[in-house]
Design a protein around this motif. Structure first.
Motif, PDB file in Angstrom:
ATOM      1  N   ALA A   2     -15.441  10.285 -18.267  1.00  0.00           N
ATOM      2  CA  ALA A   2     -15.727  11.223 -19.361  1.00  0.00           C
ATOM      3  C   ALA A   2     -17.223  11.485 -19.513  1.00  0.00           C
ATOM      4  CB  ALA A   2     -15.163  10.674 -20.662  1.00  0.00           C
ATOM      5  N   LEU A   3     -18.052  10.612 -18.927  1.00  0.00           N
ATOM      6  CA  LEU A   3     -19.500  10.816 -19.019  1.00  0.00           C
ATOM      7  C   LEU A   3     -19.923  11.788 -17.921  1.00  0.00           C
ATOM      8  CD1 LEU A   3     -22.200   9.925 -20.411  1.00  0.00           C
ATOM      9  CD2 LEU A   3     -22.453   8.338 -18.511  1.00  0.00           C
ATOM     10  N   GLN A   4     -20.216  12.996 -18.318  1.00  0.00           N
ATOM     11  CA  GLN A   4     -20.554  14.052 -17.361  1.00  0.00           C
ATOM     12  C   GLN A   4     -22.001  13.903 -16.909  1.00  0.00           C
ATOM     13  OE1 GLN A   4     -18.447  16.865 -16.318  1.00  0.00           O
ATOM     14  NE2 GLN A   4     -16.901  15.418 -17.043  1.00  0.00           N
ATOM     15  N   ARG A   5     -22.179  13.661 -15.626  1.00  0.00           N
ATOM     16  CA  ARG A   5     -23.512  13.643 -15.012  1.00  0.00           C
ATOM     17  C   ARG A   5     -23.422  14.533 -13.783  1.00  0.00           C
ATOM     18  NH1 ARG A   5     -27.423  11.797 -18.000  1.00  0.00           N
ATOM     19  NH2 ARG A   5     -28.587  10.992 -16.208  1.00  0.00           N
ATOM     20  N   GLU A   6     -24.482  14.594 -13.014  1.00  0.00           N
ATOM     21  CA  GLU A   6     -24.483  15.456 -11.832  1.00  0.00           C
ATOM     22  C   GLU A   6     -23.411  15.031 -10.827  1.00  0.00           C
ATOM     23  OE1 GLU A   6     -27.707  16.681  -8.456  1.00  0.00           O
ATOM     24  OE2 GLU A   6     -28.478  16.093 -10.417  1.00  0.00           O
ATOM     25  N   LEU A   7     -23.218  13.704 -10.678  1.00  0.00           N
ATOM     26  CA  LEU A   7     -22.254  13.167  -9.708  1.00  0.00           C
ATOM     27  C   LEU A   7     -21.049  12.580 -10.425  1.00  0.00           C
ATOM     28  CD1 LEU A   7     -24.828  11.429  -7.329  1.00  0.00           C
ATOM     29  CD2 LEU A   7     -23.470  13.475  -6.826  1.00  0.00           C
ATOM     30  N   PRO A   8     -19.893  12.533  -9.730  1.00  0.00           N
ATOM     31  CA  PRO A   8     -18.690  11.983 -10.380  1.00  0.00           C
ATOM     32  C   PRO A   8     -18.800  10.475 -10.588  1.00  0.00           C
ATOM     33  CG  PRO A   8     -18.247  12.562  -8.086  1.00  0.00           C
ATOM     34  CD  PRO A   8     -19.622  13.059  -8.389  1.00  0.00           C
ATOM     35  N   ALA A   9     -17.897   9.948 -11.401  1.00  0.00           N
ATOM     36  CA  ALA A   9     -17.910   8.523 -11.743  1.00  0.00           C
ATOM     37  C   ALA A   9     -17.680   7.654 -10.513  1.00  0.00           C
ATOM     38  CB  ALA A   9     -16.840   8.237 -12.791  1.00  0.00           C
ATOM     39  N   HIS A  10     -18.276   6.474 -10.530  1.00  0.00           N
ATOM     40  CA  HIS A  10     -18.039   5.473  -9.481  1.00  0.00           C
ATOM     41  C   HIS A  10     -17.848   4.124 -10.164  1.00  0.00           C
ATOM     42  CE1 HIS A  10     -18.281   3.068  -5.877  1.00  0.00           C
ATOM     43  NE2 HIS A  10     -19.179   2.322  -6.484  1.00  0.00           N
ATOM     44  N   ARG A  11     -16.724   3.490  -9.847  1.00  0.00           N
ATOM     45  CA  ARG A  11     -16.428   2.185 -10.446  1.00  0.00           C
ATOM     46  C   ARG A  11     -16.860   1.067  -9.498  1.00  0.00           C
ATOM     47  NH1 ARG A  11     -13.250   1.112 -14.763  1.00  0.00           N
ATOM     48  NH2 ARG A  11     -12.359   3.196 -14.739  1.00  0.00           N
ATOM     49  N   VAL A  12     -17.728   0.200  -9.975  1.00  0.00           N
ATOM     50  CA  VAL A  12     -18.206  -0.940  -9.184  1.00  0.00           C
ATOM     51  C   VAL A  12     -17.150  -2.039  -9.249  1.00  0.00           C
ATOM     52  CG1 VAL A  12     -20.027  -2.700  -9.042  1.00  0.00           C
ATOM     53  CG2 VAL A  12     -20.612  -0.350  -9.665  1.00  0.00           C
ATOM     54  N   CYS A  13     -16.881  -2.679  -8.087  1.00  0.00           N
ATOM     55  CA  CYS A  13     -15.804  -3.689  -8.046  1.00  0.00           C
ATOM     56  C   CYS A  13     -16.219  -5.016  -8.689  1.00  0.00           C
ATOM     57  CB  CYS A  13     -15.385  -3.961  -6.604  1.00  0.00           C
ATOM     58  SG  CYS A  13     -14.512  -2.595  -5.871  1.00  0.00           S
ATOM     59  N   GLY A  14     -17.510  -5.319  -8.684  1.00  0.00           N
ATOM     60  CA  GLY A  14     -17.898  -6.613  -9.236  1.00  0.00           C
ATOM     61  C   GLY A  14     -19.394  -6.714  -9.438  1.00  0.00           C
ATOM     62  N   ILE A  15     -19.785  -7.622 -10.334  1.00  0.00           N
ATOM     63  CA  ILE A  15     -21.196  -7.899 -10.579  1.00  0.00           C
ATOM     64  C   ILE A  15     -21.404  -9.407 -10.442  1.00  0.00           C
ATOM     65  CG2 ILE A  15     -20.774  -7.941 -13.087  1.00  0.00           C
ATOM     66  CD1 ILE A  15     -23.653  -6.988 -13.507  1.00  0.00           C
ATOM     67  N   TYR A  16     -22.482  -9.787  -9.778  1.00  0.00           N
ATOM     68  CA  TYR A  16     -22.843 -11.204  -9.640  1.00  0.00           C
ATOM     69  C   TYR A  16     -24.261 -11.395 -10.159  1.00  0.00           C
ATOM     70  CZ  TYR A  16     -18.850 -11.790  -6.509  1.00  0.00           C
ATOM     71  OH  TYR A  16     -17.582 -11.829  -5.990  1.00  0.00           O
ATOM     72  N   PHE A  17     -24.493 -12.553 -10.766  1.00  0.00           N
ATOM     73  CA  PHE A  17     -25.833 -12.892 -11.241  1.00  0.00           C
ATOM     74  C   PHE A  17     -26.422 -13.919 -10.278  1.00  0.00           C
ATOM     75  CE2 PHE A  17     -23.132 -11.768 -14.861  1.00  0.00           C
ATOM     76  CZ  PHE A  17     -23.767 -10.589 -15.221  1.00  0.00           C
ATOM     77  N   SER A  18     -27.517 -13.524  -9.638  1.00  0.00           N
ATOM     78  CA  SER A  18     -28.124 -14.366  -8.616  1.00  0.00           C
ATOM     79  C   SER A  18     -28.969 -15.468  -9.252  1.00  0.00           C
ATOM     80  CB  SER A  18     -29.017 -13.516  -7.713  1.00  0.00           C
ATOM     81  OG  SER A  18     -28.242 -12.591  -6.997  1.00  0.00           O
ATOM     82  N   GLU A  19     -29.201 -16.517  -8.467  1.00  0.00           N
ATOM     83  CA  GLU A  19     -29.992 -17.645  -8.958  1.00  0.00           C
ATOM     84  C   GLU A  19     -31.473 -17.310  -8.836  1.00  0.00           C
ATOM     85  OE1 GLU A  19     -28.987 -21.422  -7.215  1.00  0.00           O
ATOM     86  OE2 GLU A  19     -30.050 -22.501  -8.805  1.00  0.00           O
ATOM     87  N   ASN A  20     -32.174 -17.411  -9.960  1.00  0.00           N
ATOM     88  CA  ASN A  20     -33.596 -17.085 -10.022  1.00  0.00           C
ATOM     89  C   ASN A  20     -34.236 -18.126 -10.934  1.00  0.00           C
ATOM     90  OD1 ASN A  20     -36.081 -15.889 -11.137  1.00  0.00           O
ATOM     91  ND2 ASN A  20     -35.441 -13.995 -10.161  1.00  0.00           N
TER      92      ASN A  20
END
Ligand SMILES: [Zn+2]
Length: 245
Positions: free
Chosen positions: A140-158
């Motif tokens: 529903a958020l209209q931007r120049e490009l169509p929506a893309h769903r990311v499969c996962g997020i990871y938090f790296s060790e820092n």
């Protein structure tokens, strides 16, 4: 920008300062680019304010060269955004900019900072990325490009983001470990002489420590998104009903 032959998946690393993406995610990136996946490194700032004697505009040029060289070594493309080190704004404008990058690059997975950080830009990056992923996947958020769903997020060790961080996944990076160390050495910050923190020693030792705990020669540890490790089961493992004979 180095070319990568994608075998379908791709990784995006979004980190606050040039050098962060490399120390916390280069081993993970190398493992996957060597397997044929694509990778994009997004530096929210160049970390140009961190030099004790060099003016920020001069150090920024050095950091661009270092980020480009480390991307080449990783087989990834590097992108840096025009935000000032130490003052990264977590505004909607920035979140939409990252949303647009996600829609353009279509990453399968994103690696970024955990929010329990001593550095305000790392905390801001966490917030920007979480919301950018949400915006990117919202048709529903209209931007120049169509929506893309990311499969996962990871938090790296820092080393700066360890408040509440935990090791959920151990990933074997033994085969690419020497090349990871080369990526680290492509940054003066890691080699020493800029910060009193012993970056190179820390991350070199961390690979061994995580390797010992993970059962590999060298490993990196990743934290999954809170809730992602929740399992929904009809029966507890080991106590499943017997299959009919
Ligand atoms: Zn940083």
């Amino acid at each position: 920008m180095a070319e990568s032959i994608s075998s379908g998946g791709s990784i995006m690393v979004i980190a606050a300062h040039a050098g962060d993406a490399e120390n916390m995610a280069a081993a993970t990136v190398l493992k996957h680019t060597r397997a044929g996946h694509a990778a994009t490194i997004v530096h929210m700032t160049l970390g140009e304010a961190g030099h004790p004697s060099m003016p920020p505009d001069v150090y920024a040029e050095q950091r661009k060269r270092e980020a480009q060289e480390s991307a080449r070594l990783m087989g990834a493309q590097a992108i840096w955004l025009p935000y000032p080190d130490g003052r990264l704004p977590a505004t909607d404008e920035v979140k939409f900019q990252v949303c647009d990058l996600i829609r353009r690059e279509k990453p399968t997975l994103i690696l970024t900072h955990w929010k329990g950080s001593i550095h305000r830009d790392h905390v801001a990056t966490y917030e920007i990325v979480r919301e950018a992923i949400f915006y990117a996947g919202l048709p529903a958020l209209q931007r120049e490009l169509p929506a893309h769903r990311v499969c996962g997020i990871y938090f790296s060790e820092n080393w700066e983001d360890m408040d509440g961080w935990r090791a959920d996944v151990y990933l074997d990076v033994t085969e690419i470990w020497d090349d990871y160390l080369k990526v680290l050495r492509s940054h003066e910050l890691m080699r020493g002489g800029i910060s009193t923190f012993r970056y190179y020693d820390y991350y070199e030792a961390l690979g061994t420590l995580r390797g010992c705990l993970g059962g590999f020669q060298k490993a990196v540890a990743l934290m999954v998104s809170p809730g992602a490790w929740v399992r929904k089961l009809e029966h507890l493992p080991g106590l499943e009903p017997a299959l009919p004979a």
